[in-house]
Every structure is written in structure tokens, then in C-alpha cells.
Enzyme design. Structure first.
Site, mmCIF file in Angstrom:
data_model
loop_
_atom_site.group_PDB
_atom_site.id
_atom_site.type_symbol
_atom_site.label_atom_id
_atom_site.label_comp_id
_atom_site.label_asym_id
_atom_site.label_seq_id
_atom_site.Cartn_x
_atom_site.Cartn_y
_atom_site.Cartn_z
ATOM 1 N N LYS A 187 1.300 13.024 -7.783
ATOM 2 C CA LYS A 187 1.770 11.624 -7.684
ATOM 3 C C LYS A 187 0.668 10.669 -8.127
ATOM 4 O O LYS A 187 0.950 9.573 -8.612
ATOM 5 C CB LYS A 187 2.297 11.313 -6.280
ATOM 6 C CG LYS A 187 1.269 11.325 -5.144
ATOM 7 C CD LYS A 187 0.578 10.011 -4.917
ATOM 8 C CE LYS A 187 -0.580 10.144 -3.947
ATOM 9 N NZ LYS A 187 -1.351 8.914 -3.768
ATOM 10 N N THR A 244 2.898 4.958 -4.178
ATOM 11 C CA THR A 244 1.711 4.901 -5.035
ATOM 12 C C THR A 244 2.025 4.379 -6.434
ATOM 13 O O THR A 244 1.201 3.695 -7.032
ATOM 14 C CB THR A 244 1.075 6.311 -5.130
ATOM 15 O OG1 THR A 244 1.023 6.876 -3.831
ATOM 16 C CG2 THR A 244 -0.319 6.252 -5.675
#
Ligand SMILES: NC(=O)c1ccc[n+]([C@@H]2O[C@H](COP(=O)([O-])OP(=O)(O)OC[C@H]3O[C@@H](n4cnc5c(N)ncnc54)[C@H](O)[C@@H]3O)[C@@H](O)[C@H]2O)c1
Ligand SMILES: O=P(O)(O)OC[C@H](O)CO
Length: 328
Positions: A187, A244
Site C-alpha cells: 500500500k 494512505t
């Protein structure tokens, strides 16, 4: 009183975890790498360098002596940047307290997941992984947060959930440490790509496409390494990616954003003390994916930009020129 918890790494995340886990019924020991930093933290109770504004509770003791930090501890939380986990584990004495790996990344040069590093360097210890959408400052402030704690050893995961969980810090148990690790590491790479797209003015449609296709390539890698598909829709997968890859408060997204706006990597990294995990993990994920014949086009684009093989324009053009195919 419960046995002490040792938190190894006094950056933003180690400090936030120390605050979240500090309880009346059990001491927390926080290990800082540098003696001067440990001394200052212990005395001032503040970590201005990495987590300004947070205060360490009195039940947290800070030391830079690894033996003192780990002696009699019930669990060791490993919270250094991913590229320094091996170095830390090499310094640990043999012991049987389990490791809870809290860093998010894949080892550069070897392509190893952190559980693989730990299995080699600390073979006597049981392993679990903690990951999920967790900005450190929010955890330190006691804002509601949910995480995944994954282990092959379900009783271990259950005991960690019981020791670590609280109404504002809610761990969910998972039997899939590999999937959780791959999701948490990748991620950061996808967040850099999403920041690049916004910084370069490609628009929010492009970011949503990168986020979704990023999750698809992360899932491909995770499955190839033995992870479970449902993990990638969970907190460590979609949850952390949603946080994120859309927030300028993420260091990975912010790096991509600034690069997309025209800053150089040199400027952004010079003198920096906080970690941007995706920068090293992009190449490491590719290395690992290549061994399993898994394609990671977005990680490839990020690695090409970060490692100076392509301009942002060329890398994005390369992504757009890929053949049309079925979704999946
Ligand atoms: N900050 C967050 O919100 C957050 C949340 C979840 C997970 N994480 C993960 O936790 C890990 C640590 O991140 P952070 O935010 O605490 O880091 P940070 O950027 O706040 O601090 C960097 C840390 O790295 C340490 N360090 C530097 N060189 C080192 C070396 N050679 N050996 C050992 N340690 C060294 C520094 O002393 C410092 O403690 C990363 O993998 C990160 O992805 C961070
Ligand atoms: O600031 P980042 O990009 O390192 O992200 C921090 C955490 O991993 C978010 O879950």
C-alpha cells in the site's frame, strides 16, 4: 500485574503504540536506538523528533539497552523501519517471547517479507504481524482505530488481541500473516503512485484507478506468496490503502505528491529522518514478484521513477499504453 511489553523502535509508530498500550496493569518498555534520544524521551516524556505533541505515560520506561528492554517481556513489538528489522533482530539475544512485527515493508536486495527475515534470524520465537490504517498521531491521541493482528498461531493472535485491544484500539484476528504483510508493504508503493498522479495533475479519476488497480496487483502478489484473498478487502488491505493513498498526511502519498509537483527525490530525502517505506519497497516487491512471474505494473512505474530509470511522464505514459484486458 502482567509481564512487560517491549516496543523496539522509538519513531512515530513505536511511540504511539507505547502510549496506546500503556496500562496500569503492565509496564511498557520503549527501546530507542540512540542513547541520547532514549535519555531525552525518558526525561522529557516527549518525542518531538518523531511524534510532536504526544506525551509518554509514566508506565512507559525508555531505554537504549536492548537486553534491559526485552528482559522478561511477554512480547516484543518490532517497530523499526522495515529495512532495519534484520539489523535489530541480529542484536536480539535468543529467547522465546513472541515477535509482533509492526513495520510495513519488504527487504531491499533480498525481496524477503519481514516474517521470513524473522524466521531466519529469530527462529526460536513465534510470530505475528500487526497492520492496518493507523496514522500514529491519531492512535497516540486515543482516536478510534482498528487493526489486524495476524498469525499462523491462532492462540497467540488471540492473546495479543486481548493484551493490546482497547475500546479505541480494536484489533481483529487473522490467520493470514503473509497476506497482511504483503498488503501493508505494497500500500505504501501504491500511495506514492496516487500522490504522483495528483501532483502531476492527472486528476482524481486517475488516482481512483491507481488505487483500485494497485489493490489488484497487490492481491496477485499476495496470493502468489500464499496469502488469502479476503485479507486484501480487510483493514490491512483496502482499509490501509484507502487511508494512505488519499491523504497528504501519509508520508508515502506526500512524497509522490511532491515528486509529481516537480520536486526531486534528492531534495525530498536530504536531511530527512522519518521513513518513506514505499521508496525501498517498490523495487523489493518487484524483485519478489519477478521470481513468481507476477506482474506489478504500478510498482514497476514507481520503482522506475524512484530509481531514476524513467520520468514521471514516461512512467505514466507506459501505464496508459498497456493493452486493454479483463478486469480482475
Ligand atoms: N508512523 C505511522 O503512522 C505508522 C503507522 C503504522 C506503521 N508504521 C510503520 O512503522 C515502521 C516505523 O515507522 P515510524 O513511523 O515509527 O518511523 P519514523 O519515521 O517515525 O522514525 C524512524 C525511526 O527509524 C529509526 N532508525 C533509523 N535508522 C535506524 C537503524 N539503522 N536501525 C534501527 N532504527 C533506525 C529511528 O531511530 C526512528 O525511530 C515503518 O515500517 C512504518 O511503515 C508507521
Ligand atoms: O505515513 P505513511 O505513509 O508511512 O503511513 C502511515 C501508516 O502506515 C498508515 O497506516
Amino acid at each position: 500485574m502482567s509481564a512487560p511489553i517491549a516496543i523496539l523502535g522509538a519513531g512515530a509508530w513505536g511511540t504511539a503504540l507505547a502510549i496506546a498500550l500503556a496500562r496500569d496493569d503492565g509496564p511498557v518498555r520503549l527501546w530507542a536506538r540512540r542513547a541520547d534520544h532514549a535519555g531525552w524521551l525518558q526525561q522529557s516524556r516527549h518525542n518531538d523528533a518523531y511524534l510532536p505533541g504526544a506525551r509518554l505515560p509514566d508506565s512507559v520506561t525508555v531505554t537504549n539497552d536492548l537486553d534491559q528492554a526485552t528482559n522478561d517481556a511477554s512480547v516484543l513489538l518490532v517497530v523499526t523501519p522495515a529495512q532495519h528489522v534484520a539489523g535489530l533482530l541480529q542484536q536480539l539475544k535468543r529467547g522465546d517471547a513472541p515477535l509482533l512485527l509492526c513495520a510495513k515493508g519488504i527487504e531491499r536486495g533480498s525481496g524477503r517479507l519481514l516474517t521470513e527475515v524473522a524466521r531466519e534470524l529469530a527462529p526460536s520465537r513465534a510470530l505475528a504481524v500487526l497492520s492496518g490504517p493507523t496514522f500514529a498521531d491519531e492512535v497516540a491521541a486515543g482516536k478510534p482505530t482498528a487493526v489486524t493482528i495476524a498469525s499462523d498461531d491462532d492462540p497467540l493472535a488471540a492473546s495479543l488481541v486481548a493484551r493490546i485491544g482497547s475500546p479505541s484500539f480494536r484489533p481483529y484476528r487473522s490467520p493470514d500473516p503473509i497476506g497482511v504483510e504483503v498488503a501493508g508493504a505494497c500500500k505504501n508503493v501504491i500511495a506514492i503512485a496516487c500522490g504522483l498522479a495528483i501532483g502531476a495533475g492527472l486528476g482524481e479519476n486517475a488516482r481512483a484507478a491507481l488505487l483500485t488497480r494497485g489493490l489488484a496487483e497487490t492481491t496477485r502478489l499476495g496470493l502468489a506468496l500464499g496469502g488469502r484473498p479476503e485479507t486484501f478487502a480487510g483493514l490491512a488491505g483496502l482499509g490501509d490503502l484507502a487511508l494512505t493513498a488519499t491523504s497528504p498526511r501519509s508520508r508515502n502519498y506526500a512524497l509522490g505528491l511532491a515528486l509529481g509537483e516537480g520536486a526531486t527525490l534528492d531534495e525530498l530525502m536530504r536531511g530527512r529522518s522519518s521513513v518513506v517505506e514505499g521508496a525501498a519497497t517498490a523495487g523489493a516487491a518487484l524483485l519478489r514478484a519477478n521470481r513468481h512471474s507476477v506482474e506489478l505494473p504500478i510498482a514497476q512505474a514507481v520503482a522506475d521513477i524512484i530509481e531514476g530509470r524513467a520520468t514521471i511522464r514516461d512512467a505514466m505514459r507506459g501505464l496508459l499504453a498497456r493493452p486493454f484486458k479483463a478486469e480482475g
